[in-house]
Motif scaffolding. Sequence first.
Motif, PDB file in Angstrom:
ATOM      1  N   HIS A 240       0.814  -1.221   0.000  1.00 48.24           N
ATOM      2  CA  HIS A 240       0.000   0.000   0.000  1.00 48.24           C
ATOM      3  C   HIS A 240       0.847   1.271   0.000  1.00 48.24           C
ATOM      4  O   HIS A 240       0.297   2.366  -0.002  1.00 48.24           O
ATOM      5  N   ASN A 241       2.153   1.147  -0.006  1.00 52.45           N
ATOM      6  CA  ASN A 241       3.046   2.299   0.074  1.00 52.45           C
ATOM      7  C   ASN A 241       3.410   2.756  -1.339  1.00 52.45           C
ATOM      8  O   ASN A 241       4.387   2.318  -1.921  1.00 52.45           O
ATOM      9  N   PHE A 242       2.620   3.660  -1.906  1.00 55.45           N
ATOM     10  CA  PHE A 242       2.813   4.110  -3.289  1.00 55.45           C
ATOM     11  C   PHE A 242       3.804   5.257  -3.372  1.00 55.45           C
ATOM     12  O   PHE A 242       4.042   5.975  -2.399  1.00 55.45           O
ATOM     13  N   ALA A 243       4.351   5.456  -4.554  1.00 55.63           N
ATOM     14  CA  ALA A 243       5.349   6.504  -4.755  1.00 55.63           C
ATOM     15  C   ALA A 243       4.748   7.901  -4.573  1.00 55.63           C
ATOM     16  O   ALA A 243       5.360   8.768  -3.968  1.00 55.63           O
ATOM     17  N   ASP A 244       3.568   8.131  -5.097  1.00 48.60           N
ATOM     18  CA  ASP A 244       2.950   9.450  -4.990  1.00 48.60           C
ATOM     19  C   ASP A 244       1.993   9.473  -3.807  1.00 48.60           C
ATOM     20  O   ASP A 244       0.953   8.814  -3.822  1.00 48.60           O
ATOM     21  N   GLN A 245       2.321  10.235  -2.789  1.00 45.20           N
ATOM     22  CA  GLN A 245       1.467  10.348  -1.606  1.00 45.20           C
ATOM     23  C   GLN A 245       1.112  11.803  -1.339  1.00 45.20           C
ATOM     24  O   GLN A 245       0.862  12.201  -0.204  1.00 45.20           O
TER      25      GLN A 245
ATOM     26  N   ASN B 229      -3.178  11.160  -2.392  1.00 43.26           N
ATOM     27  CA  ASN B 229      -2.584  10.334  -3.457  1.00 43.26           C
ATOM     28  C   ASN B 229      -3.147  10.742  -4.817  1.00 43.26           C
ATOM     29  O   ASN B 229      -3.562   9.902  -5.620  1.00 43.26           O
ATOM     30  N   THR B 230      -3.145  12.025  -5.070  1.00 48.43           N
ATOM     31  CA  THR B 230      -3.853  12.605  -6.220  1.00 48.43           C
ATOM     32  C   THR B 230      -3.572  11.906  -7.543  1.00 48.43           C
ATOM     33  O   THR B 230      -4.505  11.531  -8.248  1.00 48.43           O
ATOM     34  N   LEU B 231      -2.324  11.725  -7.886  1.00 49.46           N
ATOM     35  CA  LEU B 231      -2.018  11.161  -9.202  1.00 49.46           C
ATOM     36  C   LEU B 231      -2.458   9.712  -9.317  1.00 49.46           C
ATOM     37  O   LEU B 231      -2.843   9.258 -10.399  1.00 49.46           O
ATOM     38  N   ASN B 232      -2.418   8.970  -8.217  1.00 50.70           N
ATOM     39  CA  ASN B 232      -2.902   7.586  -8.233  1.00 50.70           C
ATOM     40  C   ASN B 232      -4.413   7.542  -8.441  1.00 50.70           C
ATOM     41  O   ASN B 232      -4.933   6.648  -9.100  1.00 50.70           O
ATOM     42  N   VAL B 233      -5.122   8.506  -7.862  1.00 48.77           N
ATOM     43  CA  VAL B 233      -6.592   8.539  -7.968  1.00 48.77           C
ATOM     44  C   VAL B 233      -7.011   9.045  -9.345  1.00 48.77           C
ATOM     45  O   VAL B 233      -7.835   8.428 -10.023  1.00 48.77           O
ATOM     46  N   VAL B 234      -6.430  10.145  -9.778  1.00 49.99           N
ATOM     47  CA  VAL B 234      -6.832  10.785 -11.036  1.00 49.99           C
ATOM     48  C   VAL B 234      -6.453   9.936 -12.248  1.00 49.99           C
ATOM     49  O   VAL B 234      -7.111  10.006 -13.289  1.00 49.99           O
ATOM     50  N   SER B 235      -5.445   9.097 -12.120  1.00 47.68           N
ATOM     51  CA  SER B 235      -5.026   8.276 -13.257  1.00 47.68           C
ATOM     52  C   SER B 235      -6.072   7.228 -13.639  1.00 47.68           C
ATOM     53  O   SER B 235      -5.939   6.561 -14.660  1.00 47.68           O
ATOM     54  N   ASN B 236      -7.134   7.102 -12.861  1.00 48.05           N
ATOM     55  CA  ASN B 236      -8.204   6.152 -13.171  1.00 48.05           C
ATOM     56  C   ASN B 236      -9.292   6.746 -14.067  1.00 48.05           C
ATOM     57  O   ASN B 236     -10.180   6.023 -14.513  1.00 48.05           O
ATOM     58  N   VAL B 237      -9.230   8.035 -14.335  1.00 46.79           N
ATOM     59  CA  VAL B 237     -10.239   8.682 -15.184  1.00 46.79           C
ATOM     60  C   VAL B 237     -10.315   8.055 -16.580  1.00 46.79           C
ATOM     61  O   VAL B 237     -11.418   7.867 -17.107  1.00 46.79           O
TER      62      VAL B 237
ATOM     63  N   GLY C 205     -13.723   1.911  -8.304  1.00 47.86           N
ATOM     64  CA  GLY C 205     -13.126   1.017  -7.312  1.00 47.86           C
ATOM     65  C   GLY C 205     -11.664   1.335  -7.058  1.00 47.86           C
ATOM     66  O   GLY C 205     -11.221   1.400  -5.906  1.00 47.86           O
ATOM     67  N   SER C 206     -10.913   1.558  -8.116  1.00 44.91           N
ATOM     68  CA  SER C 206      -9.497   1.839  -7.969  1.00 44.91           C
ATOM     69  C   SER C 206      -9.272   3.216  -7.337  1.00 44.91           C
ATOM     70  O   SER C 206      -8.375   3.386  -6.514  1.00 44.91           O
ATOM     71  N   SER C 207     -10.078   4.187  -7.694  1.00 43.06           N
ATOM     72  CA  SER C 207      -9.958   5.516  -7.079  1.00 43.06           C
ATOM     73  C   SER C 207     -10.262   5.461  -5.593  1.00 43.06           C
ATOM     74  O   SER C 207      -9.580   6.089  -4.781  1.00 43.06           O
ATOM     75  N   TYR C 208     -11.292   4.705  -5.229  1.00 39.99           N
ATOM     76  CA  TYR C 208     -11.652   4.548  -3.818  1.00 39.99           C
ATOM     77  C   TYR C 208     -10.495   3.926  -3.047  1.00 39.99           C
ATOM     78  O   TYR C 208     -10.138   4.384  -1.954  1.00 39.99           O
ATOM     79  N   TYR C 209      -9.881   2.899  -3.596  1.00 41.08           N
ATOM     80  CA  TYR C 209      -8.752   2.247  -2.926  1.00 41.08           C
ATOM     81  C   TYR C 209      -7.552   3.184  -2.833  1.00 41.08           C
ATOM     82  O   TYR C 209      -6.942   3.349  -1.780  1.00 41.08           O
TER      83      TYR C 209
END
Length: 124
Positions: free
Chosen positions: A33-38, A47-55, A98-102
């Motif tokens: 669960h430890n991502f590069a972009d936090q 974790n903006t870039l991880n969430v927005v990349s699901n668009v 689902g991925s954005s929520y996670y």
Amino acid sequence: MGKAKLFAWGVAIVIFIVLMIVTPSIPQSEEYHNFADQRKLFFGIPNTLNVVSNVPYLVVGVVGLILCYHGNYFRLSLEGELWGWSFFFVGVAAVAFGSSYYHAMPNDARLVWDRLPVSSCIVN
């Protein structure tokens, strides 16, 4: 469906359920669960870039559904084809949610919501 085929399906389902009950769970490392972009960049989204990349998943899912139903763009001739592709594109769109929520708050409890929509796309 014949009795033999129905019986075989019943046996297969029972075996599957028993295997799911007796098989131990595979632990997930907390480092997963430890991502590069936090960072919180856009409107305070964690974790903006991880969430927005699901668009793009949402865009592809919605466009695919529109093309399925608007003028039969894919030239689907069987009703089953339309249902299959519809479920697939709904699954692709569900990956975005689902991925954005996670990724907004990654932990073991939310991980299922990241993997569930992806597995629905694979099944189709």
